[in-house]
Structures are given as structure tokens and as C-alpha cells.
Design a protein around this motif. Structure first.
Motif, PDB file in Angstrom:
ATOM      1  N   ASN A   1      -8.737  -7.328  12.343  1.00 34.13           N
ATOM      2  CA  ASN A   1      -9.706  -7.737  11.183  1.00 34.13           C
ATOM      3  C   ASN A   1      -9.674  -9.233  11.228  1.00 34.13           C
ATOM      4  O   ASN A   1     -10.867 -10.002  11.214  1.00 34.13           O
ATOM      5  N   ALA A   2      -8.486  -9.810  11.152  1.00 36.25           N
ATOM      6  CA  ALA A   2      -8.440 -11.148  11.047  1.00 36.25           C
ATOM      7  C   ALA A   2      -9.136 -12.075  12.039  1.00 36.25           C
ATOM      8  O   ALA A   2      -9.636 -13.082  12.007  1.00 36.25           O
ATOM      9  N   ARG A   3      -8.732 -11.440  13.152  1.00 37.28           N
ATOM     10  CA  ARG A   3      -9.512 -12.166  14.488  1.00 37.28           C
ATOM     11  C   ARG A   3     -11.060 -12.016  14.366  1.00 37.28           C
ATOM     12  O   ARG A   3     -11.799 -12.950  14.593  1.00 37.28           O
ATOM     13  N   ILE A   4     -11.702 -11.066  13.976  1.00 35.99           N
ATOM     14  CA  ILE A   4     -13.168 -10.778  13.788  1.00 35.99           C
ATOM     15  C   ILE A   4     -13.439 -11.621  12.752  1.00 35.99           C
ATOM     16  O   ILE A   4     -14.659 -12.304  12.990  1.00 35.99           O
ATOM     17  N   GLU A   5     -12.841 -11.891  11.683  1.00 35.43           N
ATOM     18  CA  GLU A   5     -13.353 -12.851  10.415  1.00 35.43           C
ATOM     19  C   GLU A   5     -13.295 -14.106  10.920  1.00 35.43           C
ATOM     20  O   GLU A   5     -14.161 -15.090  10.690  1.00 35.43           O
ATOM     21  N   ALA A   6     -12.241 -14.602  11.714  1.00 36.76           N
ATOM     22  CA  ALA A   6     -12.047 -16.060  12.442  1.00 36.76           C
ATOM     23  C   ALA A   6     -13.327 -16.244  13.199  1.00 36.76           C
ATOM     24  O   ALA A   6     -13.808 -17.362  13.341  1.00 36.76           O
TER      25      ALA A   6
ATOM     26  N   LEU B   1     -16.323 -14.802  13.034  1.00 34.90           N
ATOM     27  CA  LEU B   1     -17.360 -14.896  12.262  1.00 34.90           C
ATOM     28  C   LEU B   1     -17.622 -16.026  11.530  1.00 34.90           C
ATOM     29  O   LEU B   1     -18.713 -16.869  11.388  1.00 34.90           O
ATOM     30  N   ASP B   2     -16.491 -17.044  11.253  1.00 32.87           N
ATOM     31  CA  ASP B   2     -16.430 -18.082  10.591  1.00 32.87           C
ATOM     32  C   ASP B   2     -16.567 -19.457  11.158  1.00 32.87           C
ATOM     33  O   ASP B   2     -16.912 -20.451  10.883  1.00 32.87           O
TER      34      ASP B   2
ATOM     35  N   ARG C   1      -4.434  -3.094  12.686  1.00 34.04           N
ATOM     36  CA  ARG C   1      -5.838  -3.310  12.136  1.00 34.04           C
ATOM     37  C   ARG C   1      -6.026  -4.545  11.338  1.00 34.04           C
ATOM     38  O   ARG C   1      -7.180  -5.343  11.748  1.00 34.04           O
ATOM     39  N   GLU C   2      -5.054  -5.050  10.540  1.00 31.94           N
ATOM     40  CA  GLU C   2      -5.303  -6.178   9.677  1.00 31.94           C
ATOM     41  C   GLU C   2      -5.436  -7.338  10.665  1.00 31.94           C
ATOM     42  O   GLU C   2      -5.949  -8.236  10.531  1.00 31.94           O
ATOM     43  N   ARG C   3      -4.501  -7.399  11.791  1.00 33.17           N
ATOM     44  CA  ARG C   3      -4.581  -8.618  12.787  1.00 33.17           C
ATOM     45  C   ARG C   3      -6.012  -8.550  13.282  1.00 33.17           C
ATOM     46  O   ARG C   3      -6.644  -9.648  13.806  1.00 33.17           O
TER      47      ARG C   3
END
Length: 460
Positions: free
Chosen positions: A451-456, A458-459, A447-449
């Protein structure tokens, strides 16, 4: 079809060899000859008179039966039991053995609930045994019956409600309630109730199709809001990880009675391994043959899955054997699927073949007597292996509670490894939508990985 093109002919006198006579009433319906023969002239005259009166009233004649509407046999007297036999005769030839077993299970549950309150009612166990063992299976209806079974079925014939009575909600609702109760009186599992309800609904729908009922009475009932919800998803708690799967496969070799070729569990290690590493259903693994296996000395191999041998019971198979012989689930009779298998399973299968060989037909897995591996046999081995592989507190959990859970674990592993759902579905013999619905709770990736993809994104 209906027609008013009717011509009534004179009565034909037939002279028989014993000097007796018979009398045949003849008529033409849409140019097609129809007839009915009687032993006396008076009966023939009466019947011909009825036909003439129908013609004079302008009634349409049914082209299948040859009769006017007023002389068609009434269907109100058809009993539920008689109609169930008719339904099974229609359904049986095209149904798989497991489906036949499911049909008789559901109908043996609901039929005793659709009876009148007549004296001498047999107990529930006897009624169920009589229905499942003799009355519902077409091939066993003419077999000799024990006295208690014969008496139970005689009572059932008298007590079975007319089919027309099922249009009443007061009759249908108790029948539906009976489908939710187990033999011991406790509530049945939601999946069991839903399966039995579907069978009952389909029988009633067949009555509508034949115009024996005007509507399906189940549709008229209001469903209770507290009805148990049915989940088709795999419970995440049953899914083992790779280390646990390997522990179980090792434990299997330590259990089972010992024969001249080792313990029974040793003969089944590769069987269970096919369910985990290749995602095979038990029936598919049961029929696996040497010709289906590509087992190179190194690297990945593959299995060509062509047939399935699910256990169903002798009375439900066309062959009279315990195991059905059928094509793959959700596929055409001759359609096969290829499943790539990792080097670990290749090695296990090569070792199995070297040690145990195959039977005359090339089948890999067989009982100690050379027959098809029975579900009860491999289930006992599996239960024993869990007690060897797991500590007591884990044995009491649902983890890998059934051999089939190995397939669930293997498919879940593929999905979480990032294998596209289309490819996983092809390997497992599922459609993509069913695959994702069934294994939704087992998609337990990083899940952390994610989440990091989603955050990237969004940025960006």
C-alpha cells in the motif's frame, strides 16, 4: 474415401485339399482388388448380385471396406460397453498410468448408469469391481474371472444401451448425475465430478469423430445453475510457515516403526524436506538419485529433476509395477529441470546420504525392504507426525493435512519472498499462468508495504 470406379468380376471356384470347394466373389475398386469367399455357390451368387445392383444404382463404394453404402455394416447396434472398450484400446498406449487409472475410475462410474432395466442386476459394488478389475483394463480382459464377476459382466453385456441411444437427453442426464455421486451415496467433490465428466465427454467426442454420433449430446444439455463450482486454487489454510514446517520435519523423526537403521520416519525426513525446500512433487522426490544432487560443503546446492515415479497401481503401468516410471509433468520425456536448494536442505541431504546411503541404482529414498517408498507408507508417517508437531485443535484443521501441502508451502514461500513468478514456475515445474492461478490465495505478502508503494506512486 468413396469411389464409383467399380468392376465386378466372375466368381472364382477354389478347390480345397479335402475335395470341397469354396467360391470367391471378386471385384476391382479404384483399381484395387477386393474379394469375399463363401462356402456355397448360392451364397456367392447372392452376394455378387447385391454388388451388381449397387453398381447399377450408381452407389459410391467405400475404399476402406470395399463395400457400397447399402452394404456397410450398421453401427446402430454398437453398445456403450463395446464402444468403451474400443475407446480404451485407442487411448491406453499413449496415456500415463495415473491417467489410465482416472479413465477406468470415471468409466466404471458411468457405465452402470447406461444400462437397460433387465432382471438380475448385480449390486453396484460388484459391477464396479468387475469393470475396474477385469473389463476396462485391456490387459485383464482375458484373465480368469470369479463366477460372480463373470455373471455380472454377462449381465452388463446384455443390458448395455446402444450407443445411438446416448443422443437422447433422457439417457445422458442420469449418466451425468451418476458422476456426481460417491460410492456411499453422498455428493462427490466438485473436482472429482469435473474430472469424471471430462472423461465421459471425451468418450462421446470420440464417437462423434468416428461418425457414430452426429453430435456430442452433452453439448445439448442445459447446465444447472447450482452446479458446484470448482476451485483450482490452493487453500491458504493448508500452508505452513517456515517454523511449522521445521517442527513437522523434526516430528517425522519421532514416528514410524523402528528398524535396524532407526525409525521409518527418520528415513523419510529428507524426503519430506525435498518437498518443502525444493518444491518437489512426491513422485519426483521418490525417484531422486545421488547423481541428481549437487551438495557442496557450504552454500546453495541444486537438484536435477529428471523423472517421476507416481503411484498408480500394477494394472495401470506398462511394467506391471505399482509405481509408474515417466518423464516430468508438463514436460517432454527427456526434459529435466534444475532446482536450486538452500544450505538447510543441502545439510539434510548430506546427513541422509551419510546415514542411509542409496540403493544399487543410486536412489536416495526407499522402503525398509529396499523398494520404492509407497504413498500409503509416507502418508501414515505424515499423519503421525502432525499429531506430534501440532496441538490437538490444530491437528483437526486442514493445516498441512497432506504431504503434498509441503510443496504448496514451499512454492508460496518463494512467491511471497518476492522471487519473480517466471523463476518460481521454472523451479516448481509449472507454467506461469497456472502458477499464479493455483497460488493466488497464498500470495500473502506485506499488504502495508505494498500500500505504501502504491501511495508513493500516486504522490509522485
Amino acid at each position: 474415401m468413396k469411389s464409383q470406379d467399380v468392376r465386378i468380376r466372375s466368381i472364382q471356384v477354389n478347390k480345397l485339399a479335402n475335395r470341397k470347394k469354396s467360391y470367391t466373389v471378386r471385384w476391382l475398386l479404384a483399381g484395387k482388388p477386393e474379394s469375399k469367399t463363401f462356402a456355397t455357390r448360392a451364397l456367392a451368387d447372392s452376394y455378387r448380385s447385391d454388388l451388381m445392383q449397387a453398381v447399377n444404382r450408381g452407389e459410391a463404394f467405400d475404399t476402406d471396406s470395399g463395400l457400397p453404402e447399402s452394404m456397410m455394416p450398421t453401427v446402430t447396434g454398437v453398445s456403450w460397453l463395446a464402444f468403451v472398450r474400443r475407446y480404451l484400446d485407442m487411448k491406453w498406449p499413449g496415456a500415463a498410468a495415473k491417467s489410465r487409472e482416472s479413465l477406468t475410475d470415471a468409466l466404471a462410474t458411468v457405465t452402470p448408469a447406461l444400462t437397460a432395466d433387465l432382471p438380475g442386476r448385480p449390486n453396484s459394488d460388484l459391477l464396479r469391481r468387475a469393470l475396474r478389475g477385469y473389463e476396462l483394463v485391456p490387459a485383464t480382459r482375458t484373465t480368469p474371472r470369479p463366477d460372480d464377476v463373470a455373471k455380472a459382466l454377462q449381465w452388463l453385456e446384455r443390458a448395455s444401451l446402444p450407443l445411438a441411444d446416448l443422443a437422447q437427453a433422457s439417457v445422458i442426464r442420469p449418466a451425468l448425475n451418476a458422476l456426481t455421486v460417491r460410492l456411499d451415496g453422498r455428493s462427490a467433490a466438485a473436482t472429482t465430478s469435473r474430472r469424471k465428466r471430462a472423461v465421459f465427454y471425451n468418450v462421446l467426442q470420440y464417437a462423434v469423430e468416428l461418425q457414430l454420433l452426429d453430435f456430442n449430446p452433452v453439448d445439448k444439455l442445459r447446465v444447472s445453475s447450482n452446479r458446484s463450482k470448482v476451485s483450482v486454487q490452493v487453500d491458504r489454510r493448508v500452508v505452513v510457515n517456515p517454523a511449522q514446517a521445521r517442527e513437522l520435519l523434526t516430528a517425522v523423526t519421532y514416528v514410524g516403526s523402528r528398524g535396524k537403521n532407526g525409525r521409518r520416519g527418520e528415513r523419510l525426513r529428507a524426503f519430506f524436506a525435498c518437498m518443502y525446500f525444493a518444491g518437489l512433487r512426491p513422485g519426483e522426490a521418490t525417484d531422486l538419485r545421488r547423481s541428481n544432487c549437487k551438495l557442496p560443503a557450504t552454500g546453495w546446492g541444486s537438484l536435477i529433476v529428471e523423472r517421476s515415479r507416481p503411484a498408480a497401481g500394477k494394472r495401470y503401468t506398462d511394467s506391471g509395477e505399482v509405481h509408474d516410471d515417466r518423464g516430468l509433468k508438463h514436460r517432454g520425456q527427456t526434459e529435466a529441470r534444475e532446482v536450486p536448494i538452500p544450505p538447510e536442505l543441502v545439510a539434510i541431504l548430506r546427513e541422509h546420504l551419510e546415514r542411509f546411503g542409496t540403493d544399487e541404482s543410486g536412489r536416495l529414498f526407499r522402503s525398509t525392504r529396499g523398494g520404492v517408498v509407497s504413498a500409503s507408507s509416507y502418508a501414515r508417517v505424515w499423519d503421525a507426525a502432525r499429531t506430534v508437531a501440532f496441538p490437538p485443535e490444530r491437528v483437526r484443521t486442514p493445516l498441512a493435512g497432506r504431504p503434498y501441502d509441503l510443496r504448496h508451502a514451499g512454492v508460496s514461500l518463494w512467491l511471497n519472498a518476492g522471487v519473480p513468478a517466471t523463476d518460481v514456475a521454472d523451479r516448481a515445474g509449472h507454467s506461469v499462468d497456472v502458477l499464479l492461478k493455483v497460488y493466488a490465495k497464498c500470495l500473502d505478502g506485506d499488504r502495508e508495504r505494498f500500500n505504501a508503494r502504491i501511495e508513493a506512486a500516486l504522490d509522485a
